[in-house]
Write an enzyme that holds these catalytic residues in place. Structure first.
Site, PDB file in Angstrom:
ATOM      1  CD  GLU A 155      -2.583   1.530   0.276  1.00 21.68           C
ATOM      2  OE1 GLU A 155      -3.247   0.514  -0.134  1.00 21.68           O
ATOM      3  OE2 GLU A 155      -2.585   2.372  -0.443  1.00 21.68           O
ATOM      4  NE  ARG A 158       0.592  11.291  -0.066  1.00 17.93           N
ATOM      5  CZ  ARG A 158       0.619  12.426  -1.013  1.00 17.93           C
ATOM      6  NH1 ARG A 158       1.423  13.435  -0.936  1.00 17.93           N
ATOM      7  NH2 ARG A 158      -0.365  12.623  -1.772  1.00 17.93           N
ATOM      8  CB  ALA A 259      14.245  22.084   3.809  1.00 18.97           C
ATOM      9  N   GLY A 264       9.529  11.777   9.515  1.00 21.75           N
ATOM     10  CA  GLY A 264       9.065  10.943  10.793  1.00 21.75           C
ATOM     11  C   GLY A 264       7.928   9.943  10.258  1.00 21.75           C
ATOM     12  CB  CYS A 267       5.937   4.070   6.906  1.00 19.83           C
ATOM     13  SG  CYS A 267       4.424   3.273   7.615  1.00 19.83           S
TER      14      CYS A 267
HETATM   15  P1  NAD Z   1      -1.686   0.334  12.787  1.00 18.67           P
HETATM   16  O1  NAD Z   1      -0.814  -0.201  13.929  1.00 18.67           O
HETATM   17  O2  NAD Z   1      -2.362   1.266  12.855  1.00 18.67           O
HETATM   18  O3  NAD Z   1      -2.419  -1.051  12.576  1.00 18.67           O
HETATM   19  C1  NAD Z   1      -2.256  -2.295  12.606  1.00 18.67           C
HETATM   20  C2  NAD Z   1      -3.440  -3.027  13.479  1.00 18.67           C
HETATM   21  O4  NAD Z   1      -3.319  -4.281  13.324  1.00 18.67           O
HETATM   22  C3  NAD Z   1      -3.672  -2.874  14.768  1.00 18.67           C
HETATM   23  O5  NAD Z   1      -5.009  -2.277  14.816  1.00 18.67           O
HETATM   24  C4  NAD Z   1      -3.596  -4.138  15.461  1.00 18.67           C
HETATM   25  O6  NAD Z   1      -4.399  -3.999  16.575  1.00 18.67           O
HETATM   26  C5  NAD Z   1      -4.042  -4.989  14.427  1.00 18.67           C
HETATM   27  N1  NAD Z   1      -3.299  -6.227  14.516  1.00 18.67           N
HETATM   28  C6  NAD Z   1      -1.924  -6.767  15.091  1.00 18.67           C
HETATM   29  N2  NAD Z   1      -2.009  -8.156  14.964  1.00 18.67           N
HETATM   30  C7  NAD Z   1      -3.402  -8.539  14.789  1.00 18.67           C
HETATM   31  C8  NAD Z   1      -3.805  -9.828  14.435  1.00 18.67           C
HETATM   32  N3  NAD Z   1      -2.971 -10.988  14.696  1.00 18.67           N
HETATM   33  N4  NAD Z   1      -4.954 -10.074  14.295  1.00 18.67           N
HETATM   34  C9  NAD Z   1      -5.734  -9.064  14.064  1.00 18.67           C
HETATM   35  N5  NAD Z   1      -5.518  -7.698  13.978  1.00 18.67           N
HETATM   36  C10 NAD Z   1      -3.933  -7.592  14.418  1.00 18.67           C
HETATM   37  O7  NAD Z   1      -0.457  -0.179  11.442  1.00 18.67           O
HETATM   38  P2  NAD Z   1      -0.546   0.619  10.124  1.00 18.67           P
HETATM   39  O8  NAD Z   1      -0.182   2.073   9.928  1.00 18.67           O
HETATM   40  O9  NAD Z   1      -1.907   0.571   9.590  1.00 18.67           O
HETATM   41  O10 NAD Z   1       0.184  -0.030   9.310  1.00 18.67           O
HETATM   42  C11 NAD Z   1       0.282  -1.333   9.082  1.00 18.67           C
HETATM   43  C12 NAD Z   1       1.096  -1.941   7.747  1.00 18.67           C
HETATM   44  O11 NAD Z   1       0.947  -1.203   6.531  1.00 18.67           O
HETATM   45  C13 NAD Z   1       2.494  -1.786   8.215  1.00 18.67           C
HETATM   46  O12 NAD Z   1       3.313  -2.788   7.718  1.00 18.67           O
HETATM   47  C14 NAD Z   1       2.843  -0.368   7.631  1.00 18.67           C
HETATM   48  O13 NAD Z   1       4.260  -0.189   7.335  1.00 18.67           O
HETATM   49  C15 NAD Z   1       2.207  -0.500   6.354  1.00 18.67           C
HETATM   50  N6  NAD Z   1       1.619   0.880   5.692  1.00 18.67           N
HETATM   51  C16 NAD Z   1       1.365   1.853   6.475  1.00 18.67           C
HETATM   52  C17 NAD Z   1       0.759   3.147   5.902  1.00 18.67           C
HETATM   53  C18 NAD Z   1       0.477   4.315   6.746  1.00 18.67           C
HETATM   54  O14 NAD Z   1       0.360   5.410   6.212  1.00 18.67           O
HETATM   55  N7  NAD Z   1       0.431   4.053   8.072  1.00 18.67           N
HETATM   56  C19 NAD Z   1       0.873   3.311   4.791  1.00 18.67           C
HETATM   57  C20 NAD Z   1       1.241   2.312   3.875  1.00 18.67           C
HETATM   58  C21 NAD Z   1       1.670   1.009   4.418  1.00 18.67           C
HETATM   59  C1  UGA Z   2       4.615   7.879   3.462  1.00 18.92           C
HETATM   60  C2  UGA Z   2       4.631   7.538   1.861  1.00 18.92           C
HETATM   61  O1  UGA Z   2       4.387   8.733   1.407  1.00 18.92           O
HETATM   62  C3  UGA Z   2       3.650   6.742   1.339  1.00 18.92           C
HETATM   63  O2  UGA Z   2       3.445   6.516   0.128  1.00 18.92           O
HETATM   64  C4  UGA Z   2       3.806   5.254   2.104  1.00 18.92           C
HETATM   65  O3  UGA Z   2       2.688   4.444   2.076  1.00 18.92           O
HETATM   66  C5  UGA Z   2       3.752   5.457   3.708  1.00 18.92           C
HETATM   67  O4  UGA Z   2       4.751   6.532   4.145  1.00 18.92           O
HETATM   68  C6  UGA Z   2       3.831   4.158   4.360  1.00 18.92           C
HETATM   69  O5  UGA Z   2       4.432   3.304   3.862  1.00 18.92           O
HETATM   70  O6  UGA Z   2       3.605   4.177   5.367  1.00 18.92           O
HETATM   71  P1  UGA Z   2       3.306   9.172   5.324  1.00 18.92           P
HETATM   72  O7  UGA Z   2       4.289   8.497   6.180  1.00 18.92           O
HETATM   73  O8  UGA Z   2       2.003   9.053   5.622  1.00 18.92           O
HETATM   74  O9  UGA Z   2       3.401   8.572   3.763  1.00 18.92           O
HETATM   75  O10 UGA Z   2       3.600  10.676   5.089  1.00 18.92           O
HETATM   76  P2  UGA Z   2       4.794  11.606   4.052  1.00 18.92           P
HETATM   77  O11 UGA Z   2       3.761  12.493   3.623  1.00 18.92           O
HETATM   78  O12 UGA Z   2       5.457  10.855   3.369  1.00 18.92           O
HETATM   79  O13 UGA Z   2       5.639  12.288   5.062  1.00 18.92           O
HETATM   80  C7  UGA Z   2       6.658  11.540   5.924  1.00 18.92           C
HETATM   81  C8  UGA Z   2       7.439  12.526   6.512  1.00 18.92           C
HETATM   82  O14 UGA Z   2       8.141  13.101   5.561  1.00 18.92           O
HETATM   83  C9  UGA Z   2       6.756  13.558   7.468  1.00 18.92           C
HETATM   84  O15 UGA Z   2       7.385  13.390   8.613  1.00 18.92           O
HETATM   85  C10 UGA Z   2       6.853  14.706   6.458  1.00 18.92           C
HETATM   86  O16 UGA Z   2       6.693  15.811   7.344  1.00 18.92           O
HETATM   87  C11 UGA Z   2       8.286  14.387   5.815  1.00 18.92           C
HETATM   88  N1  UGA Z   2       8.276  15.231   4.625  1.00 18.92           N
HETATM   89  C12 UGA Z   2       7.571  15.111   3.779  1.00 18.92           C
HETATM   90  C13 UGA Z   2       9.261  16.334   4.664  1.00 18.92           C
HETATM   91  O17 UGA Z   2      10.069  16.588   5.573  1.00 18.92           O
HETATM   92  N2  UGA Z   2       9.571  17.210   3.342  1.00 18.92           N
HETATM   93  C14 UGA Z   2       8.739  16.658   2.191  1.00 18.92           C
HETATM   94  O18 UGA Z   2       9.020  17.302   1.297  1.00 18.92           O
HETATM   95  C15 UGA Z   2       7.687  15.818   2.503  1.00 18.92           C
END
Ligand code: NAD
Ligand code: UGA
Length: 442
Positions: A155, A158, A259, A264, A267
């Protein structure tokens, strides 16, 4: 088509809600009973613009429901997701101490998916996992006598723009080992591919690496521009113009060249560590990646030093921090640079007062600071304002009113969002990122 999500966090909940909005029948399950109970009662446990309304629409239409298998309740029983063609795994993959990804939730969820669904159900890993994980999961299932096929569908959404990102993807990546898996996943995304959004099919390992490489490349752009900002301060150049001009070269592109106080979130930091770990494990270190990790790790201390350079010893000084989330548009404070910077400021003896429109709940557990109800309250008696998240509402603050509340007149705008010229006219000492440094203490 009936599908189930295991893991109803940022990714599982948004993806489940969006696929149900596209007409699929979706059950979102999670091991966290409180989360599921809140969702069943109509409360969305995360802040993501527009998500509440989308979830409500799909729930009312009977296309989206929530369940917790460990706490069966009326309306939330295990049979609800029976007959699903696909189970998406969207559980967390946090960092281990070593930097490697902790895959324990993935293994647990995959095993449960196989135990609870018949062999024709495709198990799709949506979480970010190291290259080779799907193959290992497949082997694990085979050893236990399960015949389910595992596919990958990373996925790219953002936080803060998750709905738009999901519904208008630059690309949909699927990692598959059979035509059947490809056909099933193509059906899931048909309404998006019909609109022209591209789908790329590859093997599972390549799909997994595409996700890590994409996050790592974006983080590299940010670390690069942050280092250029440091250099701008030394040589008297302007990082905003630099970034604008570089971005106008279509081979470079303007995105992710802003900048700031460092990248942070839940991910980038963990994914870079996991990819670096994997590279070292294969005796194939990615030196660029390691440099990006190093650069970003030092950024928080660098930001704190910029404040010290101007106001000197921080012991007993009151500092107002505006913004604690890792970026605007989310309540997520995981690996937020703001948290790291606040902790350095308090270690240096400062008394920190924080205001964030969404991040107080998560932030309170991570820093020793006073959380305030609004920016004006946070500014009271402070020596300096430090802006760490680019919330729109900070641009609209009444700085004439603030001038009467802020003792030291210093504004450190580490997101470069304010109009420095008018602030200087009001008598503030305005400092931004990537501009010649002024107002240093002797
Ligand atoms: P999250 O912590 O918000 O959600 C994960 C959920 O999974 C939690 O609610 C937890 O309770 C649940 N869980 C854990 N073990 C479980 C199990 N065995 N059965 C059922 N539920 C269970 O995490 P997230 O931010 O949604 O990220 C999930 C994955 O997607 C990560 O690998 C992350 O790197 C990836 N990802 C995150 C984002 C993002 O923007 N947050 C974007 C792209 C990809
Ligand atoms: C990022 C990626 O953009 C998504 O494509 C990806 O799915 C996701 O991680 C993930 O794998 O979880 P996200 O962490 O939600 O998404 O946020 P971003 O908008 O990418 O920002 C990440 C960090 O970089 C933030 O702290 C943001 O402030 C910083 N940033 C971003 C900068 O300092 N400068 C920029 O120009 C852009």
């Amino acid at each position: 088509m009936k599908i189930t999500f295991i893991g109803a966090g940022y990714v599982g909940l948004v993806s489940g809600a969006m696929l149900s909005s596209l007409g699929l029948d979706v059950t979102c399950s999670d091991s966290n009973y409180d989360k599921i109970q809140a969702l069943q009662n109509g409360h969305v446990p995360i802040y993501e613009p527009g998500l509440n309304e989308c979830i409500k629409k799909s729930v009312d239409a009977g296309r989206l429901r929530f369940m917790c298998r460990s706490h069966p309740e009326p309306g939330s029983h295990p049979a609800l997701d029976a007959g699903s063609s696909i189970v998406f795994i969207a559980v967390g993959t946090p960092s281990l101490e070593s930097g490697d990804a902790d895959l324990s939730y993935i293994y647990d969820a995959t095993l449960r998916a196989a135990e609870n669904h018949d062999k024709d159900t495709l198990i799709v890993i949506k979480s970010t996992v190291p290259p080779g994980t799907c193959q290992k999961l497949q082997l694990m299932l085979r050893e236990r006598g399960f015949e389910h096929e595992i596919a990958s569908n990373p996925e790219f959404l953002r936080e803060g723009s998750a709905i738009e990102d999901f519904l208008k993807p630059d690309r949909i990546v699927i990692g598959i080992s059979s035509d059947r898996a490809g056909d099933l996943l193509s059906k899931v995304y048909k309404s998006l591919t019909d609109k022209g959004f591209p789908i790329l099919a590859t093997d599972t390992t390549t799909a997994e690496l595409i996700k890590y490489a994409s996050n790592s490349f974006l983080a590299t752009k940010i670390a690069f521009i942050n280092e250029m900002a440091n250099l701008c301060e030394k040589v008297g150049a302007n990082v905003e113009m630099l970034s604008k001009a570089m971005g106008m070269d279509h081979r470079i592109g303007s995105a992710f060249l802003k900048a700031g106080p460092g990248f942070g979130g839940s991910c980038f930091p963990k994914d870079l560590l996991a990819l670096s770990y994997l590279a070292h494990e294969h005796n194939q270190p990615c030196h660029v990646l390691d440099a990006v990790i190093f650069s970003n790790k030092n950024r928080s201390a660098h930001m704190a030093r910029k404040i010290q350079d101007v106001i000197g010893d921080l012991k007993g000084r009151v500092i107002c921090v505006l913004g604690i989330t890792f970026k605007a548009g989310t309540d997520d404070v995981r690996s937020s640079p703001a948290v790291a910077i606040i902790n350095i400021l308090t270690e240096l003896g400062a008394e920190v007062r924080v205001y964030d429109p969404e991040g107080a709940k998560g932030g309170m557990e991570l820093v020793s600071a006073t959380f305030c109800n609004d920016a004006y309250d946070a500014v009271l008696g402070a020596e300096a304002i430090v802006i760490l998240t680019e919330w729109e509402e900070f641009k609209a603050l009444d700085f004439r009113r603030i001038a009467g509340l802020l003792v030291g007149k210093n504004i450190f705008d580490f997101r470069n969002i304010l109009d420095g010229d008018s602030l200087k006219k009001m008598g503030f000492n305005y400092h931004k990122i990537g501009m010649p440094v002024c107002n240093r203490v002797a």
